[in-house]
Design a protein around this motif. Structure first.
Motif, PDB file in Angstrom:
ATOM      1  N   HIS A  20       0.811  -1.222   0.000  1.00 29.44           N
ATOM      2  CA  HIS A  20       0.000   0.000   0.000  1.00 29.44           C
ATOM      3  C   HIS A  20       0.839   1.265   0.000  1.00 29.44           C
ATOM      4  CE1 HIS A  20       0.672  -0.645   4.308  1.00 29.44           C
ATOM      5  NE2 HIS A  20       0.594   0.667   4.397  1.00 29.44           N
ATOM      6  N   ASP A  21       1.997   1.262   0.651  1.00 32.63           N
ATOM      7  CA  ASP A  21       2.832   2.465   0.679  1.00 32.63           C
ATOM      8  C   ASP A  21       3.394   2.766  -0.710  1.00 32.63           C
ATOM      9  OD1 ASP A  21       4.354   0.134   0.847  1.00 32.63           O
ATOM     10  OD2 ASP A  21       5.702   0.879   2.392  1.00 32.63           O
ATOM     11  N   ALA A  22       3.799   1.749  -1.438  1.00 36.25           N
ATOM     12  CA  ALA A  22       4.307   1.937  -2.792  1.00 36.25           C
ATOM     13  C   ALA A  22       3.200   2.390  -3.737  1.00 36.25           C
ATOM     14  CB  ALA A  22       4.933   0.645  -3.298  1.00 36.25           C
ATOM     15  N   VAL A  23       2.031   1.772  -3.618  1.00 39.37           N
ATOM     16  CA  VAL A  23       0.897   2.155  -4.461  1.00 39.37           C
ATOM     17  C   VAL A  23       0.490   3.593  -4.164  1.00 39.37           C
ATOM     18  CG1 VAL A  23      -1.518   1.669  -5.015  1.00 39.37           C
ATOM     19  CG2 VAL A  23       0.117  -0.215  -4.770  1.00 39.37           C
ATOM     20  N   ALA A  24       0.515   3.987  -2.908  1.00 36.39           N
ATOM     21  CA  ALA A  24       0.185   5.371  -2.545  1.00 36.39           C
ATOM     22  C   ALA A  24       1.161   6.348  -3.198  1.00 36.39           C
ATOM     23  CB  ALA A  24       0.191   5.538  -1.028  1.00 36.39           C
ATOM     24  N   ALA A  25       2.433   5.996  -3.264  1.00 40.39           N
ATOM     25  CA  ALA A  25       3.422   6.866  -3.906  1.00 40.39           C
ATOM     26  C   ALA A  25       3.091   7.039  -5.390  1.00 40.39           C
ATOM     27  CB  ALA A  25       4.825   6.291  -3.730  1.00 40.39           C
ATOM     28  N   ALA A  26       2.673   5.957  -6.046  1.00 39.10           N
ATOM     29  CA  ALA A  26       2.312   6.022  -7.462  1.00 39.10           C
ATOM     30  C   ALA A  26       1.053   6.856  -7.666  1.00 39.10           C
ATOM     31  CB  ALA A  26       2.116   4.618  -8.016  1.00 39.10           C
ATOM     32  N   ARG A  31      -2.255  11.795  -9.186  1.00 34.56           N
ATOM     33  CA  ARG A  31      -3.153  12.879  -8.757  1.00 34.56           C
ATOM     34  C   ARG A  31      -2.491  14.241  -8.879  1.00 34.56           C
ATOM     35  NH1 ARG A  31      -6.344   9.990  -3.697  1.00 34.56           N
ATOM     36  NH2 ARG A  31      -7.410   8.474  -5.031  1.00 34.56           N
ATOM     37  N   ASP A  32      -1.203  14.315  -8.594  1.00 28.64           N
ATOM     38  CA  ASP A  32      -0.481  15.584  -8.716  1.00 28.64           C
ATOM     39  C   ASP A  32      -0.297  16.019 -10.165  1.00 28.64           C
ATOM     40  OD1 ASP A  32      -0.295  15.745  -5.961  1.00 28.64           O
ATOM     41  OD2 ASP A  32       1.825  15.158  -5.875  1.00 28.64           O
ATOM     42  N   ARG A  38      -8.819   8.156 -11.986  1.00 32.81           N
ATOM     43  CA  ARG A  38      -9.696   7.440 -11.052  1.00 32.81           C
ATOM     44  C   ARG A  38      -8.943   6.190 -10.598  1.00 32.81           C
ATOM     45  NH1 ARG A  38     -14.429   7.114 -13.995  1.00 32.81           N
ATOM     46  NH2 ARG A  38     -15.004   9.072 -13.048  1.00 32.81           N
ATOM     47  N   THR A  39      -8.966   5.934  -9.303  1.00 32.37           N
ATOM     48  CA  THR A  39      -8.309   4.752  -8.753  1.00 32.37           C
ATOM     49  C   THR A  39      -9.351   3.857  -8.104  1.00 32.37           C
ATOM     50  OG1 THR A  39      -6.262   5.965  -8.346  1.00 32.37           O
ATOM     51  CG2 THR A  39      -6.577   3.944  -7.096  1.00 32.37           C
ATOM     52  N   ALA A  60       5.392   7.243 -12.004  1.00 30.00           N
ATOM     53  CA  ALA A  60       4.764   6.416 -10.964  1.00 30.00           C
ATOM     54  C   ALA A  60       5.498   5.088 -10.816  1.00 30.00           C
ATOM     55  CB  ALA A  60       3.289   6.184 -11.307  1.00 30.00           C
ATOM     56  N   THR A  61       5.893   4.509 -11.922  1.00 31.98           N
ATOM     57  CA  THR A  61       6.624   3.243 -11.893  1.00 31.98           C
ATOM     58  C   THR A  61       7.989   3.422 -11.229  1.00 31.98           C
ATOM     59  OG1 THR A  61       5.483   2.528 -13.896  1.00 31.98           O
ATOM     60  CG2 THR A  61       7.520   1.376 -13.341  1.00 31.98           C
ATOM     61  N   GLU A  62       8.663   4.502 -11.546  1.00 34.34           N
ATOM     62  CA  GLU A  62       9.958   4.777 -10.921  1.00 34.34           C
ATOM     63  C   GLU A  62       9.807   4.957  -9.415  1.00 34.34           C
ATOM     64  OE1 GLU A  62      11.160   8.137 -13.261  1.00 34.34           O
ATOM     65  OE2 GLU A  62      12.128   6.872 -14.786  1.00 34.34           O
ATOM     66  N   ALA A  63       8.733   5.620  -8.988  1.00 35.05           N
ATOM     67  CA  ALA A  63       8.499   5.814  -7.550  1.00 35.05           C
ATOM     68  C   ALA A  63       8.298   4.481  -6.848  1.00 35.05           C
ATOM     69  CB  ALA A  63       7.292   6.726  -7.326  1.00 35.05           C
TER      70      ALA A  63
END
Length: 106
Positions: A20-26, A31-32, A38-39, A60-63
């Motif tokens: 979840h932490d990695a997905v949140a970063a993506a 969103r930014d 939409r997620t 997002a993938t790099e993050a």
């Protein structure tokens, strides 16, 4: 164009397998971006022009890559030149059809 994508790390070393932490970063990057998005529980859908959408997906993938030794990326695209606001339009047409109000343009 609409692009639905899912990105997740592996090799995180977490016993519970949570990402979840990695997905949140993506999702934060998406969103930014300011692009319509939409997620849901499986994918994030983003709408825009080819270069801008794929730039966001790349970032997002790099993050996510910072959270594990590997990254899995799944992409599905709907490329329909000349159409905008399809992130909502496709769902609205589906809902009208389900309500019995036939619509011919998909």
């Amino acid at each position: 164009m609409l692009v639905a994508f899912s990105v997740a790390p592996s090799g995180t070393g977490r016993a519970d397998g949570s990402v979840h932490d990695a997905v949140a970063a993506a999702v934060r990057i998406v969103r930014d971006s300011g692009l319509p998005n939409r997620t849901d529980s499986m994918f994030t859908t983003i709408e825009g022009e080819w270069d801008e959408v794929f730039d966001v997906i790349k970032r997002a993938t790099e993050a996510v890559g910072h959270y594990g030794s590997r990254v899995s990326l799944v992409i599905k695209a709907d490329i329909r030149p000349g159409y905008v606001d399809e992130i909502d339009g496709k769902v609205e047409r589906l809902e009208r059809e389900l309500a019995g109000d036939s619509y011919t343009d998909d």
